[in-house]
Each structure stands twice: as C-alpha cells, then as structure tokens.
Design a protein around this motif. Sequence first.
Motif, PDB file in Angstrom:
ATOM      1  N   GLU A  41      -6.462   7.368   5.709  1.00  0.00           N
ATOM      2  CA  GLU A  41      -5.224   7.905   6.294  1.00  0.00           C
ATOM      3  C   GLU A  41      -4.206   8.235   5.196  1.00  0.00           C
ATOM      4  O   GLU A  41      -3.467   9.215   5.301  1.00  0.00           O
ATOM      5  CB  GLU A  41      -4.629   6.892   7.282  1.00  0.00           C
ATOM      6  CG  GLU A  41      -5.434   6.695   8.549  1.00  0.00           C
ATOM      7  CD  GLU A  41      -5.454   7.926   9.438  1.00  0.00           C
ATOM      8  OE1 GLU A  41      -4.428   8.611   9.517  1.00  0.00           O
ATOM      9  OE2 GLU A  41      -6.508   8.219  10.027  1.00  0.00           O
ATOM     10  N   LEU A  42      -4.184   7.417   4.147  1.00  0.00           N
ATOM     11  CA  LEU A  42      -3.250   7.661   3.043  1.00  0.00           C
ATOM     12  C   LEU A  42      -3.583   8.964   2.326  1.00  0.00           C
ATOM     13  O   LEU A  42      -2.679   9.727   1.952  1.00  0.00           O
ATOM     14  CB  LEU A  42      -3.305   6.485   2.060  1.00  0.00           C
ATOM     15  CG  LEU A  42      -2.304   6.519   0.896  1.00  0.00           C
ATOM     16  CD1 LEU A  42      -0.876   6.435   1.414  1.00  0.00           C
ATOM     17  CD2 LEU A  42      -2.556   5.380  -0.078  1.00  0.00           C
ATOM     18  N   SER A  43      -4.874   9.237   2.141  1.00  0.00           N
ATOM     19  CA  SER A  43      -5.262  10.490   1.484  1.00  0.00           C
ATOM     20  C   SER A  43      -4.906  11.691   2.348  1.00  0.00           C
ATOM     21  O   SER A  43      -4.553  12.757   1.834  1.00  0.00           O
ATOM     22  CB  SER A  43      -6.755  10.473   1.168  1.00  0.00           C
ATOM     23  OG  SER A  43      -7.514  10.469   2.356  1.00  0.00           O
ATOM     24  N   ARG A  44      -4.972  11.529   3.677  1.00  0.00           N
ATOM     25  CA  ARG A  44      -4.539  12.600   4.576  1.00  0.00           C
ATOM     26  C   ARG A  44      -3.034  12.831   4.460  1.00  0.00           C
ATOM     27  O   ARG A  44      -2.563  13.970   4.433  1.00  0.00           O
ATOM     28  CB  ARG A  44      -4.881  12.250   6.027  1.00  0.00           C
ATOM     29  CG  ARG A  44      -6.345  12.436   6.395  1.00  0.00           C
ATOM     30  CD  ARG A  44      -6.579  12.132   7.857  1.00  0.00           C
ATOM     31  NE  ARG A  44      -5.788  13.016   8.688  1.00  0.00           N
ATOM     32  CZ  ARG A  44      -5.293  12.679   9.877  1.00  0.00           C
ATOM     33  NH1 ARG A  44      -5.483  11.461  10.354  1.00  0.00           N
ATOM     34  NH2 ARG A  44      -4.607  13.523  10.578  1.00  0.00           N
ATOM     35  N   MET A  45      -2.266  11.730   4.409  1.00  0.00           N
ATOM     36  CA  MET A  45      -0.813  11.831   4.308  1.00  0.00           C
ATOM     37  C   MET A  45      -0.389  12.519   3.015  1.00  0.00           C
ATOM     38  O   MET A  45       0.588  13.261   2.969  1.00  0.00           O
ATOM     39  CB  MET A  45      -0.189  10.436   4.393  1.00  0.00           C
ATOM     40  CG  MET A  45       1.331  10.442   4.514  1.00  0.00           C
ATOM     41  SD  MET A  45       2.008   8.783   4.708  1.00  0.00           S
ATOM     42  CE  MET A  45       2.426   8.405   3.021  1.00  0.00           C
ATOM     43  N   GLU A  46      -1.159  12.283   1.945  1.00  0.00           N
ATOM     44  CA  GLU A  46      -0.841  12.851   0.633  1.00  0.00           C
ATOM     45  C   GLU A  46      -0.888  14.382   0.649  1.00  0.00           C
ATOM     46  O   GLU A  46      -0.164  15.037  -0.103  1.00  0.00           O
ATOM     47  CB  GLU A  46      -1.844  12.310  -0.386  1.00  0.00           C
ATOM     48  CG  GLU A  46      -1.369  12.338  -1.813  1.00  0.00           C
ATOM     49  CD  GLU A  46      -2.306  11.574  -2.736  1.00  0.00           C
ATOM     50  OE1 GLU A  46      -2.013  11.505  -3.932  1.00  0.00           O
ATOM     51  OE2 GLU A  46      -3.341  11.061  -2.252  1.00  0.00           O
ATOM     52  N   LYS A  47      -1.722  14.933   1.539  1.00  0.00           N
ATOM     53  CA  LYS A  47      -1.892  16.389   1.593  1.00  0.00           C
ATOM     54  C   LYS A  47      -0.899  17.060   2.545  1.00  0.00           C
ATOM     55  O   LYS A  47      -0.846  18.284   2.612  1.00  0.00           O
ATOM     56  CB  LYS A  47      -3.318  16.729   2.039  1.00  0.00           C
ATOM     57  CG  LYS A  47      -4.383  16.257   1.064  1.00  0.00           C
ATOM     58  CD  LYS A  47      -5.758  16.335   1.688  1.00  0.00           C
ATOM     59  CE  LYS A  47      -6.803  15.683   0.776  1.00  0.00           C
ATOM     60  NZ  LYS A  47      -8.104  15.550   1.439  1.00  0.00           N
ATOM     61  N   LEU A  48      -0.145  16.268   3.314  1.00  0.00           N
ATOM     62  CA  LEU A  48       0.768  16.832   4.312  1.00  0.00           C
ATOM     63  C   LEU A  48       2.177  16.986   3.762  1.00  0.00           C
ATOM     64  O   LEU A  48       2.576  16.283   2.835  1.00  0.00           O
ATOM     65  CB  LEU A  48       0.823  15.931   5.548  1.00  0.00           C
ATOM     66  CG  LEU A  48      -0.462  15.831   6.386  1.00  0.00           C
ATOM     67  CD1 LEU A  48      -0.302  14.726   7.422  1.00  0.00           C
ATOM     68  CD2 LEU A  48      -0.773  17.146   7.070  1.00  0.00           C
ATOM     69  N   GLN A  49       2.934  17.922   4.378  1.00  0.00           N
ATOM     70  CA  GLN A  49       4.349  18.056   4.065  1.00  0.00           C
ATOM     71  C   GLN A  49       5.138  16.965   4.802  1.00  0.00           C
ATOM     72  O   GLN A  49       4.814  16.646   5.958  1.00  0.00           O
ATOM     73  CB  GLN A  49       4.869  19.437   4.514  1.00  0.00           C
ATOM     74  CG  GLN A  49       4.307  20.603   3.719  1.00  0.00           C
ATOM     75  CD  GLN A  49       4.778  20.582   2.271  1.00  0.00           C
ATOM     76  OE1 GLN A  49       5.905  20.217   1.982  1.00  0.00           O
ATOM     77  NE2 GLN A  49       3.893  20.962   1.363  1.00  0.00           N
ATOM     78  N   PRO A  50       6.161  16.374   4.175  1.00  0.00           N
ATOM     79  CA  PRO A  50       6.922  15.311   4.849  1.00  0.00           C
ATOM     80  C   PRO A  50       7.584  15.770   6.150  1.00  0.00           C
ATOM     81  O   PRO A  50       7.914  14.945   7.001  1.00  0.00           O
ATOM     82  CB  PRO A  50       7.998  14.934   3.810  1.00  0.00           C
ATOM     83  CG  PRO A  50       7.471  15.413   2.514  1.00  0.00           C
ATOM     84  CD  PRO A  50       6.619  16.609   2.805  1.00  0.00           C
ATOM     85  N   GLN A  51       7.790  17.088   6.305  1.00  0.00           N
ATOM     86  CA  GLN A  51       8.449  17.597   7.501  1.00  0.00           C
ATOM     87  C   GLN A  51       7.506  17.662   8.705  1.00  0.00           C
ATOM     88  O   GLN A  51       7.963  17.812   9.839  1.00  0.00           O
ATOM     89  CB  GLN A  51       9.026  19.008   7.248  1.00  0.00           C
ATOM     90  CG  GLN A  51      10.161  19.065   6.268  1.00  0.00           C
ATOM     91  CD  GLN A  51       9.694  18.914   4.834  1.00  0.00           C
ATOM     92  OE1 GLN A  51       8.566  19.280   4.500  1.00  0.00           O
ATOM     93  NE2 GLN A  51      10.539  18.371   3.974  1.00  0.00           N
TER      94      GLN A  51
END
Length: 323
Positions: free
Chosen positions: A102-112
Amino acid sequence: NLRISLEDQLEMLLENNLRTKMAQLVRLMSRELEVLEIGQQIRSDTQEKLDQTQREFYLRQQLRAIQKELGEDEEGALVEEYRTKLEESGMPEEAKKEALRELSRMEKLQPQSAEFGVIQTYLDWMVELPWNTLTDDNLDIQHARQVLNADHYDMKDVKERILEYLAVRKLRLERDLTDEIEKGREQDRAGGSILLFVGPPGVGKTSLGRSIGRALGREFTRMSLGGVREEAEIRGHRRTYIGAMPGRIIQALKRVKTRNPVFMLDEVDKIGADWRGDPSSALLEVLDPQQNYAFRDHYLDVDFDLSEVMFIATANTLDTIPG
C-alpha cells in the motif's frame, strides 16, 4: 451553407418577396451566430481549466524537484516516515508485506487524490496497532485477593472463582516455561475458559472485570454488545466502502495500546442478527482459542493475534445468549 432545417430552407425558397426573404436570412444567421458564440465560450472555458490544471501540475512537479534538491521533500519524507514506523512496529511478515504494498501505491499518487487519503488512513491504523506490545502479568494470587477485597465487599463465591481462574493461568504458565515457547503457546490456545458474569444491572459485573485488570497489571477495555446487529461492528468494513473503519475489537486494542488487555464484552445476551449479518458468528472467531490467534478484520485484511487477550463476558440472563 447554413446549418438550417429543411422547413426553414423550404420557407425561404417559397418566399418571393426579397425584403422578407432577407429578414428571414438575418434571423437564421443571428441564431446560428449565437450558437457558435456559446460553443466558442464553452471551448474557451474548458481550455482555461485544462491550462490551469496543467499549470498547477507543472508547478507542483517543479516544487517537488526544488524541495528534493533542498532536502525538504515532504511527500518523500512522509513515505520514509511510514517505512520506518512499519519496520519498528514488530508486525508479522504478512502484515508488513501488505502495508509496504500500500505504501508503494501511495508513493505513486498525488497528495490531492482521494485514494492517497484512503491509503494514508490505512497505514495510520497499521503502524498504531499494538502488534508486539504486551504488558507483564502479575500472577500473585495474594495480591489479586487484596485487590478484589478492596474493590468489592462480600461476593465470596465470585471472588473465589476469579482467584481459581487466575491460579490455573499461573499453573499453566509455569508448566509452559518448561516446554518450548511455540509448544507452550499451542497448549495455551487449546485450553482456557472465558469467565461469564451473569446478574441484573448494577450488581458490579463490569467493576469486577476492572478489578481483574488492576490485579493482573493489565489495561482494561470494554465493549457493549447490546443492540449490535451488524457483523461489521465486530469484523470491520472492507476498504472498498467510503468511510470504512476497522471493527470495534481492533479499535479497542488500538485505544489501549497493548495486545493483551482484559477485554470485557458487556451484554452478550443482547446481541442480535439481521440481513446485515450475524454478529454472534463473528464473535465466535474472536473468542475461540483455536481461531482467534489469526483473527482477520475486513478493513486490515491481515491476521491479528487475539490469543493473548483475556476476554470476560457479562449477561443479565443465560436464556438469550446465542448458542
């Protein structure tokens, strides 16, 4: 060349008066001009929004690059902070693997993006749960007797049963110390009873549980099962739902910050069932020592060990407790 209907074309062809024909033409052209102006305005507004979005994206990328050069990359720092917390949490390998995914997925997303917030909430739960935090038991029976006598007058039969229960736990622990650690755990899972206090409201059932926690040196938490009709109250909601949360068992363990509290299940005789599921079946997985070492909350979707929790139940009557 005008995009006009067949009826309007026919009307113009049938009109012989030139002045009237020109008036009709001006009216049709004016209408067409208005349609073109509205279309142009819509295209212009859309293009402005697209340009603004692209501009913001470009500026954010520049800002991230500058922050990275200065060593002030907030998103990168957030990801590294979660990575460190996951390593230090002491969670099992399966749970760590899921959290890192899940952390690796979050790393690729925009914070918005909405997904970013959902993953961040999930990781907050994962790092704050007491995966490996245990309090040491005080199994001194004399101390337990003093605590029970100080908190409750009389009730000799009840207090003797509690002391007997604690004495058996002490004997089992002493026996297990002579065996291998893993073998001892298996034996502990295979046995052990759950205390159930039955009586009308106000006779001290909950306060007895609190006294047991104080005697053992464990944290105390409670959960009222009165009126619980939804399985998700016990097992949590799946993360596909908006506003999903873990079940109340996991929430209570996060609140007390330890994996072996005294956990009181109040009003076990008032639990219900309807089309949303049968909570008593989910509760069996929580209480059964053959299953609860691998309790799987729907929100976490990984196994959590509940075998160290001391469960105590209360009821007003035995007749309505689910089979």
